[in-house]
Write a protein that holds these residues in place. Structure first.
Motif, PDB file in Angstrom:
ATOM      1  N   UNK A  13      54.616  31.726  63.031  1.00 55.91           N
ATOM      2  CA  UNK A  13      54.894  32.970  62.314  1.00 55.91           C
ATOM      3  C   UNK A  13      54.425  32.878  60.869  1.00 55.91           C
ATOM      4  N   UNK A  14      53.983  34.015  60.311  1.00 55.25           N
ATOM      5  CA  UNK A  14      53.529  34.039  58.932  1.00 55.25           C
ATOM      6  C   UNK A  14      54.695  33.976  57.960  1.00 55.25           C
ATOM      7  N   UNK A  15      54.351  33.748  56.706  1.00 55.43           N
ATOM      8  CA  UNK A  15      55.379  33.674  55.669  1.00 55.43           C
ATOM      9  C   UNK A  15      55.871  35.055  55.297  1.00 55.43           C
ATOM     10  N   UNK A  16      57.093  35.101  54.872  1.00 54.06           N
ATOM     11  CA  UNK A  16      57.670  36.330  54.344  1.00 54.06           C
ATOM     12  C   UNK A  16      58.096  36.059  52.907  1.00 54.06           C
ATOM     13  N   UNK A  42      46.375  39.920  50.513  1.00 62.02           N
ATOM     14  CA  UNK A  42      46.923  38.796  49.748  1.00 62.02           C
ATOM     15  C   UNK A  42      45.829  37.787  49.434  1.00 62.02           C
ATOM     16  N   UNK A  43      45.015  37.443  50.436  1.00 59.62           N
ATOM     17  CA  UNK A  43      43.952  36.463  50.225  1.00 59.62           C
ATOM     18  C   UNK A  43      42.971  36.941  49.165  1.00 59.62           C
ATOM     19  N   UNK A  44      42.598  38.227  49.229  1.00 61.06           N
ATOM     20  CA  UNK A  44      41.669  38.767  48.238  1.00 61.06           C
ATOM     21  C   UNK A  44      42.299  38.790  46.853  1.00 61.06           C
ATOM     22  N   UNK A  69      53.122  37.931  54.553  1.00 59.95           N
ATOM     23  CA  UNK A  69      51.868  37.675  53.840  1.00 59.95           C
ATOM     24  C   UNK A  69      50.944  36.728  54.590  1.00 59.95           C
ATOM     25  N   UNK A  70      51.298  36.313  55.782  1.00 59.47           N
ATOM     26  CA  UNK A  70      50.453  35.388  56.519  1.00 59.47           C
ATOM     27  C   UNK A  70      50.602  33.966  56.012  1.00 59.47           C
ATOM     28  N   UNK A  71      49.644  33.133  56.361  1.00 61.45           N
ATOM     29  CA  UNK A  71      49.692  31.725  55.981  1.00 61.45           C
ATOM     30  C   UNK A  71      48.951  31.508  54.667  1.00 61.45           C
ATOM     31  N   UNK A  72      49.625  30.981  53.692  1.00 57.75           N
ATOM     32  CA  UNK A  72      49.019  30.655  52.401  1.00 57.75           C
ATOM     33  C   UNK A  72      49.858  29.590  51.720  1.00 57.75           C
ATOM     34  N   UNK A  73      49.189  28.753  50.947  1.00 55.38           N
ATOM     35  CA  UNK A  73      49.888  27.689  50.226  1.00 55.38           C
ATOM     36  C   UNK A  73      50.410  28.150  48.872  1.00 55.38           C
ATOM     37  N   UNK A  74      50.060  29.356  48.462  1.00 50.85           N
ATOM     38  CA  UNK A  74      50.484  29.843  47.145  1.00 50.85           C
ATOM     39  C   UNK A  74      51.993  30.053  47.122  1.00 50.85           C
ATOM     40  N   UNK A  75      52.569  29.890  45.954  1.00 55.32           N
ATOM     41  CA  UNK A  75      54.010  30.092  45.812  1.00 55.32           C
ATOM     42  C   UNK A  75      54.344  31.576  45.885  1.00 55.32           C
TER      43      UNK A  75
END
Length: 214
Positions: A13-16, A42-44, A69-75
């Protein structure tokens, strides 16, 4: 022999990201207007958004919400900042400068920098050279401040001249930064102020300037 049964792995599951309810609605509206999923937006935004900016926070007047927001390492804070920048750029008042305008601005900044260097060089050549030691003579202090003699100024003129010269020689922010010159300016100001006050009190001031003694 029966082949082992393959087990299908369930998608991660993606991040919330927690955010304000109004903020979430604005992001969803922007994503829909751009025809993109929120994770793509979000990526853009993370790639293009300028560094810094304010975090819109976890809630707004309409309450709290969660944004997928999907998968991302950003805080979480970085994601909110990037999306806030994307929303600001998408607003009707936002304007992205064309390349030609950016080049003109860069050229103007470069010209100003060159002129500042030229001005600093000219002031360096015109500025006074520090005297040896501290300023102890009234005539030296008067000359340092540009007065023709020690009887042609009053205290207001001394302080006004100091305010004009101090920004030029201030050791941290001056155009011709010099700690020694700044120290001598302070010595000269204090000496001239004491001189003015002493001669005004004695009545010698008006006599030296050709006026009636008080």
């Amino acid at each position: 022999m029966t082949a082992p049964e393959e087990t299908a792995s369930s998608p991660t599951p993606g991040r919330a990201v927690p955010c304000g309810a109004r903020f979430r609605a604005a992001v969803l509206e922007l994503a829909a207007a751009r025809g993109a999923a929120v994770p793509m937006l979000v990526a853009a935004a993370l790639l293009l958004a300028p560094k810094g900016g304010a975090d819109p926070g976890l809630r707004d007047p309409e309450g709290e919400a969660l944004l997928e927001v999907g998968e991302t390492d950003a805080s979480d804070g970085t994601i909110r900042k990037a999306l806030a920048a994307a929303l600001a750029l998408a607003g009707p008042g936002a304007r992205i400068l064309p390349g030609e305008d950016v080049r003109r601005l860069e050229a103007a900044v470069e010209t100003l920098g060159y002129r500042n260097k030229t001005l600093a060089h000219a002031l360096q050549r015109l500025s006074f050279q520090p005297l040896d030691g501290r300023i102890t003579q009234v005539r030296d202090a008067a000359q340092l401040f540009g007065f023709v003699n020690e009887w042609c100024f009053d205290e207001d003129q001394v302080r006004r001249r100091f305010r004009e010269l101090a920004p030029v020689y201030h050791p941290d922010t001056g155009i011709v930064a010099c700690r020694e010159r700044m120290g001598q300016l302070i010595d000269a100001r204090n000496l001239l102020v004491r001189h003015v006050r002493s001669v005004y009190g004695s009545g010698d001031w008006m006599a030296q300037r050709g006026g009636p003694s008080v």
